[in-house]
Design an enzyme around this catalytic site. Structure first.
Site, short mmCIF file in Angstrom:
data_model
loop_
_atom_site.label_atom_id
_atom_site.label_comp_id
_atom_site.label_asym_id
_atom_site.label_seq_id
_atom_site.Cartn_x
_atom_site.Cartn_y
_atom_site.Cartn_z
N HIS A 238 47.98 7.04 58.49
CA HIS A 238 48.30 8.41 58.08
C HIS A 238 47.88 8.58 56.61
O HIS A 238 47.56 7.61 55.92
CB HIS A 238 49.80 8.68 58.23
CG HIS A 238 50.65 7.77 57.40
ND1 HIS A 238 50.89 6.46 57.75
CD2 HIS A 238 51.31 7.96 56.23
CE1 HIS A 238 51.67 5.88 56.85
NE2 HIS A 238 51.93 6.77 55.90
N GLU B 39 55.90 6.03 60.74
CA GLU B 39 56.99 6.02 61.71
C GLU B 39 56.56 6.60 63.05
O GLU B 39 55.71 7.48 63.13
CB GLU B 39 58.17 6.83 61.16
CG GLU B 39 58.73 6.28 59.87
CD GLU B 39 59.76 7.20 59.24
OE1 GLU B 39 60.54 6.72 58.40
OE2 GLU B 39 59.78 8.41 59.57
N GLU C 57 64.94 -1.50 56.22
CA GLU C 57 64.46 -1.01 54.94
C GLU C 57 65.52 -0.09 54.35
O GLU C 57 66.38 0.41 55.07
CB GLU C 57 63.14 -0.23 55.09
CG GLU C 57 61.96 -1.04 55.57
CD GLU C 57 60.70 -0.21 55.71
OE1 GLU C 57 60.81 1.04 55.57
OE2 GLU C 57 59.63 -0.78 55.94
N ASN C 58 65.44 0.14 53.05
CA ASN C 58 66.27 1.18 52.46
C ASN C 58 65.60 2.53 52.68
O ASN C 58 64.55 2.62 53.30
CB ASN C 58 66.52 0.90 50.98
CG ASN C 58 65.24 0.79 50.18
OD1 ASN C 58 64.27 0.22 50.66
ND2 ASN C 58 65.23 1.34 48.99
N ARG D 234 60.71 0.75 46.21
CA ARG D 234 59.48 0.04 46.04
C ARG D 234 59.34 -0.39 44.60
O ARG D 234 59.99 0.14 43.72
CB ARG D 234 58.26 0.93 46.36
CG ARG D 234 58.13 1.26 47.83
CD ARG D 234 56.78 1.90 48.12
NE ARG D 234 56.58 2.11 49.54
CZ ARG D 234 56.01 1.25 50.34
NH1 ARG D 234 55.53 0.11 49.82
NH2 ARG D 234 55.90 1.48 51.61
#
Length: 531
Positions: free
Chosen positions: A159, A246, A443-444, A476
């Site tokens: 993407h 996603e 993940e957060n 990140r």
């Protein structure tokens, strides 16, 4: 007590004061070579050279580290709380195929290695490499991780990103200009340029090739370029399955979904999706159901009650038409995920790496019967249905780990009035995976948060008996990540994950205090590409 434990704890204690500016992510970075001090005094120092990092992680600590103990602990037992990763910046390699902030990245990797993080996540953009076939910048970053003694979880992004700007390949953009219906389209006719419509997966719309063939070419090119890293450095490959990587439709506004609390909109109005809907309606004997998407669905930022379709009681979603449409809409998403993971399994299945894919964490309006934000994203998870069971089945079919973001979220901190329930949703997803034997990773929520609450929630979820996460990735790296407000909290989080209970005799004495310095990588960012 193991000798290496005290040495590592002393390192962690001093990493607490690590400032962002010394890494060069901020605006006050100085060019050229030299040494950047980490902001405290102590009798010994660690030189951030490739040799010293390798020795510090895998063997005896040499003269660069002056402590009473000379052994360093082995890598963390993977059977414990799972592997811990930190995501690199999305534009670690820019649109121009150049390593961004190379010196800062190299220094940050070494800081993470000494802290005890297992590895980093490297996002690779389809659009950056596929026009030229030049992998040198991404290989340079992979070499930095290897030299720091870190594992790599590689994310293959199919993407585009608006911020930072990372577009689709130029050939794909050109095809979309010639035929805008290759892109997802909402009810008002707005196109979403971040990924191709799932309806064209197997159509020869890219100069005679199908998108699935183009994705496979990207996967095989990556495999060839990174052949020397599999098994030893690259341990995981995450397949991008849709917007933001996603498995979902781009049902949220282009600005993103981190603070979005509306229901979103169905993305079924490009001509290819409409043609498929029409054919499906005719096959079921209801041709008029295939003329368009739901006419009474709310808009992006509206609540479920703004239209009739998602009303909890008496809404169109409960009618035969509503069930027909939601079933068809979700089936297109599931088919896309199944096809793409099948291609990935064929390309990477014989490598000593784990395959994974990410699902969205659509917790707003989860505590309603219709669950509209999940429905517009393609998850038919309304009252009486488990929309994640079919997704878990696909992941199980391809032996793929499911990544769940939002591990830092709790019910109590959500906005009022949106009936959000992240903890309940997490329980549903983990339950579906457990029944299907699917491994989990977390993940957060992709926002660096200041405060201990997020880390406390992450720790609870990572160590929870019912989740048993295979890995957790924190997003990140960047200036905010290494800021004085965040970095000490992160180091404490890592320390608590590695040593949940610390005996008093494990705490380093004053004689064991360490100092660290960063020997900047010589040369400029472009020179890092050939490292």
């Amino acid at each position: 007590m193991e000798a290496g434990l005290m040495a590592k704890q002393a390192v962690v204690a001093k990493l607490d004061a690590f400032p962002a500016r010394s890494l060069g992510f901020g605006s006050s970075v100085r060019g050229g070579s030299g040494t950047s001090r980490i902001g405290f005094e102590a009798p010994a120092s660690i030189a951030w050279r490739k040799r010293s990092i390798r020795v510090a992680r895998n063997g005896a600590i040499r003269s660069e580290v002056v402590v009473e103990q000379k052994a360093s602990p082995p890598r963390k037992d993977k059977a414990g709380p799972g592997r811990l990763y930190v995501g690199l910046p999305l534009d670690v390699v820019s649109d121009g195929n150049v390593v961004n902030h190379g010196k800062a990245i190299a220094a940050g990797l070494r800081a993470l290695a000494l802290l005890g993080v297992d590895g980093v996540e490297l996002p690779i953009s389809w659009g950056v490499v596929m026009e030229s076939g030049d992998w040198s910048s991404y290989l340079a970053v992979a070499s930095m991780a290897r030299d720091a003694g870190l594992d790599l979880r590689v994310s293959l992004h199919l993407h585009s990103h608006r911020r930072p700007r990372l577009p689709l390949p130029k050939s794909v953009d050109s095809a979309a200009v010639a035929d805008p219906d290759l892109l997802f389209t909402d009810r008002a006719g707005h196109r979403r340029a971040d990924c191709l419509s799932f309806a064209v997966d197997d159509l020869p719309v890219l100069n005679g090739r199908t998108p699935m063939e183009a994705y496979e070419e990207f996967f095989r090119s990556f495999r060839l370029a990174f052949a020397d890293f599999f098994g030893s450095v690259v341990t995981d490959i995450t397949i991008g399955l849709g917007p933001n990587g996603e498995l979902r439709y781009p049902s949220f506004p282009p600005t993103g979904s981190n603070r979005f609390t509306g229901v979103g909109e169905f993305q079924c109005y490009d001509k290819y999706m409409l043609a498929d809907l029409k054919q499906h309606a005719e096959e079921t004997g209801h041709p008029f159901w295939g003329l368009s998407g739901p006419h009474d669905a709310p808009g992006y930022n509206q609540s479920p009650d703004s239209g009739n379709f998602f009303k909890d009681h008496g809404g169109s979603w409960e009618t035969p038409y509503g069930k027909f449409f939601l079933s068809w809409y979700s089936s297109k998403l599931l088919s896309h995920g199944d096809r793409l993971l099948s291609v990935a399994s064929e390309v990477f299945g014989d490598l000593p790496v784990a395959l994974s894919g990410k699902v969205p964490f659509l917790h707003c309006w989860h505590n309603t019967r219709s669950r509209p934000s999940q429905a517009t994203a393609g998850f038919y998870n309304a009252d009486g249905r488990d929309g994640y069971e079919a997704v878990a089945e696909i992941f199980a079919k391809h032996s793929c780990t499911m990544i769940i973001p939002g591990m830092d979220l709790t019910d109590g901190e959500q906005p009022q009035g949106v009936r959000s329930c992240p903890q309940k949703l997490l329980s549903q997803i983990t339950g579906a995976c457990k029944r299907r034997g699917v491994k989990l990773a977390g993940e957060n929520s992709s926002l660096v948060r200041v405060g201990t609450a997020g880390f406390t929630t992450i720790k609870e979820n990572v160590l929870a008996e019912n989740s048993r996460l295979d890995s957790f990735t924190y997003h990140r790296m960047g200036a905010e990540f290494f800021s004085p407000d965040h970095w000490p909290l992160f180091t404490e989080f890592i320390r608590s994950m590695a040593q949940p209970e610390m005996d008093s005799d494990d705490i380093p004495s004053n004689a064991e205090r360490l100092s660290l310095s960063i020997n900047s990588v010589p040369g400029n960012d472009r020179e890092l590409q050939s490292a």
